[in-house]
Every structure is written in C-alpha cells, then in structure tokens.
Design an enzyme around this catalytic site. Structure first.
Site, short mmCIF file in Angstrom:
data_model
loop_
_atom_site.label_atom_id
_atom_site.label_comp_id
_atom_site.label_asym_id
_atom_site.label_seq_id
_atom_site.Cartn_x
_atom_site.Cartn_y
_atom_site.Cartn_z
N TYR A 61 48.34 59.22 66.98
CA TYR A 61 49.60 59.31 66.24
C TYR A 61 50.01 57.93 65.70
CZ TYR A 61 54.51 60.74 65.49
OH TYR A 61 55.75 61.03 64.97
N HIS A 62 50.40 57.91 64.43
CA HIS A 62 50.84 56.69 63.73
C HIS A 62 49.68 55.75 63.40
CE1 HIS A 62 55.35 56.98 65.06
NE2 HIS A 62 55.04 57.79 64.04
N HIS A 121 50.90 58.78 58.68
CA HIS A 121 51.01 60.10 59.31
C HIS A 121 49.98 61.09 58.77
CE1 HIS A 121 54.87 58.24 60.32
NE2 HIS A 121 54.92 59.07 61.33
N TRP A 123 62.33 65.89 59.06
CA TRP A 123 62.40 65.02 60.23
C TRP A 123 63.65 64.13 60.19
CZ3 TRP A 123 62.35 59.65 60.72
CH2 TRP A 123 62.18 59.17 62.02
N TYR A 150 59.35 62.27 56.79
CA TYR A 150 58.10 63.04 56.97
C TYR A 150 57.78 63.89 55.75
CZ TYR A 150 57.23 62.06 61.96
OH TYR A 150 56.94 61.48 63.16
N CYS A 168 58.39 56.34 58.71
CA CYS A 168 58.19 57.77 58.43
C CYS A 168 58.57 58.15 57.01
CB CYS A 168 58.96 58.64 59.43
SG CYS A 168 58.34 58.51 61.10
#
Length: 648
Positions: free
Chosen positions: A504-505, A589, A304, A286, A242
C-alpha cells in the site's frame, strides 16, 4: 589509518526466510575499517563502545573536505543486505549524513553500487536495505552533510549479517535489482518530469498523513546522479496526499484533491515552481484523472475525502483555469460492490483517454463504461470485464495504444481485508461507445493487490510488488517476486525478487534509461512498514547472460518535438529494428493514467542508420505532451530514451 566501523549491517527477516538462513550478530574481533578523517577525542571507536552518549566525528580542523569514504573489511565473505546508521544522540545535528553512496566488494578492487540517496535530517536511525550481495568489504561514501556543513558524525554502531548457505548470484535472464535509492520522504505519489527527473511527494509529514494541513512534503530525485532534494510546499495551501494526478500537454503535473479535497495544484517543471489553480467543483480524494485528447483533465470518483457519494465527472480547462461539471458523466455505473460502501466503491478508476473526446473506464469495477467529456457529456455501458469480478487496487496498462490494447491484472473485490486475485485480461478498444473485446490471458503466478504495472519499451508489462491479502499499512503477505507479461505469448515470467516489500502506497515508474523505479510503501508514522526508499530494476533486455550490461543502441539525432500524423527522421548509432513511444508516467495508489505505449512504423534509408518514422495522427491515441522515444535493436535491447514533445 585503521579505524573502527562507521556503520552496521542489517539483515532483513524477509530475505532470511527466502534463503533459509539465520540472522545472528557477528563477532567483530579482527575486523578493520579505513576512513579518511577523524577527530582526536571522537575516534571511530566511540561508535561501537555501547554508549550512545559518545560518537565518532570527522576532523574538526582544518576544514574537512567532502566526500568522506569509509571501507569496512570483515575479513571474510558474508551475505550483506543492509546498512544502518545511528546519528549522534546528544541533541546536536552536526555531522548527520545527507547524500550518500554505498558499495560492496569481495576483493577491495571491483565494487558494486548497492545504494544511493539522501537521508532525512533528524536523529532517527537510518536504515538502507538492498538485494543481498556476497561481500567482504563495505564502502560508504558520505557525499554531503545533511545540514550543509563539511563534517560527519555517528553514535552507536552494530553489525549483524547473514550466515547463509553458499551464495548464488541471481540469474540475469530474470532481471536484476541493482541498487536502492534512499529518499528524504516516504513517497506515496510520483511523476516523471520532462527533464527526466522524478517528482515525489508524501503528505503534510515526511512519513505520515492526516487531515487537511495545507502543505506537502516533496522531493525531486535525479536518476542520472542519484541525488534527492527535499522541499516543503505550502504556498498552494494544499495537502496533496491521496490525489488525482495527470500531466498536461506542456509537461505540468496537475494534482487534485486528497487531504485538502477541493484544491488543485500545478507543478511547472520549467520554473521548478508550484502554483495554485482553480478549486474543483466537487471535493475529492482517491479519485482518478486523465488528460483528454483536447488537453483538458477529466476527473471522476473520490469519496475517500470531501464527503461520500455523488462524485460525478468534471473537467478542468487548463488554458482557462476553470473546472466545469459534466452533467451526464455519472459515477454510479462504475461503483464496485465494496463492503465499505461508496466511501471505497468509487476509488481509483482505471481511465484511458480515447478518440473524439471519449474516456474509457476499464475498472476496477467489473462493469466498464464510456464517458463522453464534451459539453453535457454522456455515460455508456461497455459490458463487463469477461468473468472478472471487481478488482479494486489492481492494475490496468495500455501497452499498445494504436491497437487499443489494455492489460488488466490483479486486484480484490474489497479495498481491504480481502484475498487478492491473479486474474489477467486483455481489453481491445474499438470506436467510442462500442463494447470492447475482452479476452482472458494467463493468470499471474501470484495474486496481487496494491501492486504497480509498468509498460516497457518493447511492449512487455512489468508488474511489481503488492500483497496477496490486501491490508493497508501491512507488509504481511507481500509479494516480492515481480512478473513480466509478454503480449505475443500471453504468458508471465517470474523475475528475481526485490529486497523490500512494496504494498500500500507504493509507486513504480519507467525511467529514461529503460529501467524501472519501484518505491515507497507505508506512510503511517510510527508504524513498521514505512519505506523511505526505492529500488531500481534492470529488465532482462539490458543484460547479457553473465549479468553484464548489453551494448545498446543510441539515438544520435531526433527532433525534440513531433507533430501528430507527421513523419520525422531518426539517426541511430547502429541498425535498429523497432521504435516506440512511451508517455511519461504519474503514479499513486496503483493508478497511472498517463503512461501508454505507441509502437511506431518506419522505413530505413538506403544508406546509413537513418529512419523515417511515422506518428499516428489521432490525439486520443497519441496524447500530446511528453514521451520517451526508444529505438530497439534486433535482440530487443532498447536505447536510452530521448524525451520528445508531441504537438497537436
């Protein structure tokens, strides 16, 4: 010799629902498989005897040469869309397959490659999925043994296939997904390197994240060979899950924050080494970063990790290896109204370096802002993105940098547990500080969050993956039909669907051959949505009507480095009608602040296919560093890229 099957074929429920067919175990009576090696007592029949305690093993002695190839004859045509291998289960790692190639055929003569890659070295069952093909034969080439020996083994084998209506080949005018790439990690972040290879990483585990553990699992994928090599990075004491990612002017990958929220690590492709850089002034996860016109790295947001709120801007001086706060680069104007509060509201800013030390923030907040990154800096409001709302986990792509053109698409009002939208807009930048023009363009056919956007050499934009109801670590409502946006018409065209959900990811990047890699998703340990792979998409501009590859132009000669504002000579092997630069991308992301496209002006010499090409002179528009150089013919077919370095 005739031997029992080595692998089993796995049908995917999502595909079955799409083609309206049923997945059933097949009667293997009469099936045959040929292979080049087995050891007496460990015959291939051991792989289908219902006993995990027995296994097939290649010949012990003399030393078994690699690769080993096994061809399965199913004695009839089936719709094949997966292969799965269970390694031996007796505690030994001997014989586990590493690098591999999987192909299908209807006649045992003409073969289609459907997957390549490397399996992780453990005892778990390995599954490879791919877009459905009609096949009678499946050929698997085990290129290497995962632990470096020269042998192969496998425990239980089962075969499941799809009984479906008559197979209809995908329409090449909508592009083709040609093969799956198996990775030894679940990639949640990726970057194109100046040598054309792809750097990938997950977190402290191959398939999971959690805490600041001080190390990261990485891999390097070579699109030219299909091989992937895995490595654990611990010397920087940085769990890079992240993060913010940017490529500096020398092609180094600058990775900031994440699970170890204060850290900065740098990958140097020249030495294939990771080094520790200075810690950030504000811990973050993030966040987004972007390389600025003067070679520094601007950084903002990221609650995050490292505490909530106050994640104002700071800047990294690459030469001095120092981070400095930018007093007046404020995060508060770019917050979304997320129900999760600031923990979610300052995530994944859409940042674009621009002229005179400025950075434009296009979203995901509905409010847009200009940031001055020089000295104490400043923050200037740039209006709203027309009637769009907050669009967290949407996409923003600079498809024509000299014209200041940015396409935005999708996203949702809240980070998770919300309905995504299909809205799309074109932002046109003016001078720094001025309010840009925002025009609504046609909406996508599908609402998407967690998708990825990739600009192609011809200026079209490919948006792939995502889901209509955003929920991390879920493939429910996954959108498996990508779309292509054409600037001249403002319209979207739906492409052929992929085999594997990318939510996601997931990541997506333009490859040097003008295809697109779309991979990853999940990274959640023992969940059902980990995707240890990527798929390769061939856009329509590379395909003939029958699905064969078009003849494409080639760049015979071009300089390896280009000067801002300069003119350079390019020689091609046939006449071309356009040139463009696309900056090498970095992705995590939904964010890719490095990619942008620059169409180039040129004149043609009176004889031969020699062109004088001019590069714009503003470093805020054409960021120095590494770019793909493409030439396109009159049919819009791009050449393979030549990777060039733009100098200040």
């Amino acid at each position: 010799m005739t031997v029992a099957p080595f692998f089993y074929l796995l049908s995917l429920l999502s595909l079955l629902q799409r083609v309206g067919s049923a997945s059933v175990p097949l009667d293997r009576t009469g099936w045959e498989a040929t292979a080049d090696s087995f050891h007496a007592g460990n015959e291939p029949a051991k792989a289908i005897d219902g006993n995990e305690g027995t296994f097939w093993h290649s010949e012990y002695a003399p030393d078994n040469p690699l690769p080993n190839t096994i061809t399965i004859d199913m004695k009839g045509n089936y719709i094949v869309n997966g292969v799965s291998i269970q390694p031996r289960q007796d505690g030994s790692g001997n014989g586990r397959i590493g690098q591999h190639i999987i192909e299908t055929s209807v006649d045992n003569s003409n073969w289609n490659r459907v997957a390549v890659g490397a399996y992780v070295n453990d005892a778990t069952t390995k599954k490879t999925s791919f877009v459905a093909r009609q096949a009678r034969y499946v050929r698997v080439t085990a290129v290497t043994e995962a632990q470096g020996a020269n042998n192969h083994s496998a425990a239980e084998v089962n075969l499941i296939d799809t009984i479906a209506p008559a197979y209809t080949a995908p329409n090449p005018s909508k592009g083709l997904w040609i093969n799956t790439v198996d990775f030894p990690i679940v990639p949640a972040a990726a970057a194109v390197l100046p040598n054309g290879k792809i750097l990938l990483w997950s977190a402290y585990k191959l398939d999971d994240f959690g805490g600041g553990n001080g190390f990261t699992q990485t891999a390097i994928y070579d699109p030219a060979t299909g091989t992937s090599t895995q490595r654990t990075i611990s010397n920087t004491q940085h769990d890079m899950f992240c993060p913010g990612i940017s490529m500096d002017f020398n092609g180094r990958i600058i990775v900031t924050g994440g699970n170890n929220a204060e850290k900065t690590s740098i990958y140097n492709p020249d030495t294939d080494a990771w080094i520790t850089a200075a810690n950030m002034r504000i811990p973050r996860g993030y966040q987004s970063t972007t390389t600025t016109w003067d070679g520094k790295i601007f950084n903002i947001g990221g609650s995050w990790s490292g505490g909530n709120g106050g994640k104002n801007g700071e800047i990294y001086d690459v030469s001095a290896n120092t981070w400095s706060l930018i007093q007046n680069a404020l995060v508060s104007p770019m917050l979304t109204n997320d129900r999760g509060g600031v923990y979610r509201a300052d995530n994944h800013a859409w940042l674009f370096a621009w002229k005179n030390g400025s950075v434009f923030q296009a979203g995901p907040s509905k409010a847009m802002n200009w940031y001055n990154t020089v000295g104490a800096g400043s923050t200037t409001g740039a209006g709203t993105r027309a009637n769009d709302g907050d669009a967290m986990n949407g996409n923003a792509i600079m498809y024509d940098a000299p014209a200041g053109k940015i396409l935005t698409a999708g996203g949702a009002a809240n980070y998770q547990t919300d309905q995504a939208r299909n809205n799309a807009y074109v932002i046109t930048l003016n001078n720094p500080g001025q309010t840009p023009t925002v025009t609504q363009t046609a909406p996508m056919g599908f609402a998407r969050g967690f998708a990825n956007g990739v600009v192609l050499p011809d200026g079209t934009v490919f948006v792939t993956g995502g889901q209509s109801w955003v929920e991390p670590f879920s493939d429910a409502t996954a959108v498996q039909t990508p779309e292509l946006w054409v600037p001249s018409t403002g319209q979207w065209t739906q492409m052929n669907p992929m085999a594997i959900p990318r939510t996601y990811h997931s990541v997506a990047l333009l490859l040097p051959d003008a295809t697109v890699l779309n991979g990853g998703g999940g990274l959640c340990g023992n969940c059902g949505t980990n995707h240890w792979d990527g798929e390769i998409f061939v856009p329509p501009y590379l395909l003939n009507a029958d699905g064969s590859r078009r003849a494409r132009p080639g760049i015979s000669q071009a300089p390896g480095s280009l000067k801002l504002g300069g003119t350079f000579s390019v020689t091609t092997d046939r006449a071309v009608t356009a040139f463009s630069l696309v900056r090498l991308g970095t992705a995590t992301h939904t964010v890719n602040t490095d990619q942008r496209r620059v169409p180039l002006t040129f004149t043609k010499a009176t004889t031969g296919n020699v062109y004088s090409v001019t590069l714009p002179g503003d470093a805020g528009v054409v960021l120095p560093g590494y770019w793909y150089l493409f030439a396109m013919d009159g049919s819009g077919t791009p050449s393979p890229a030549k990777i060039v370095k733009v100098l200040q």
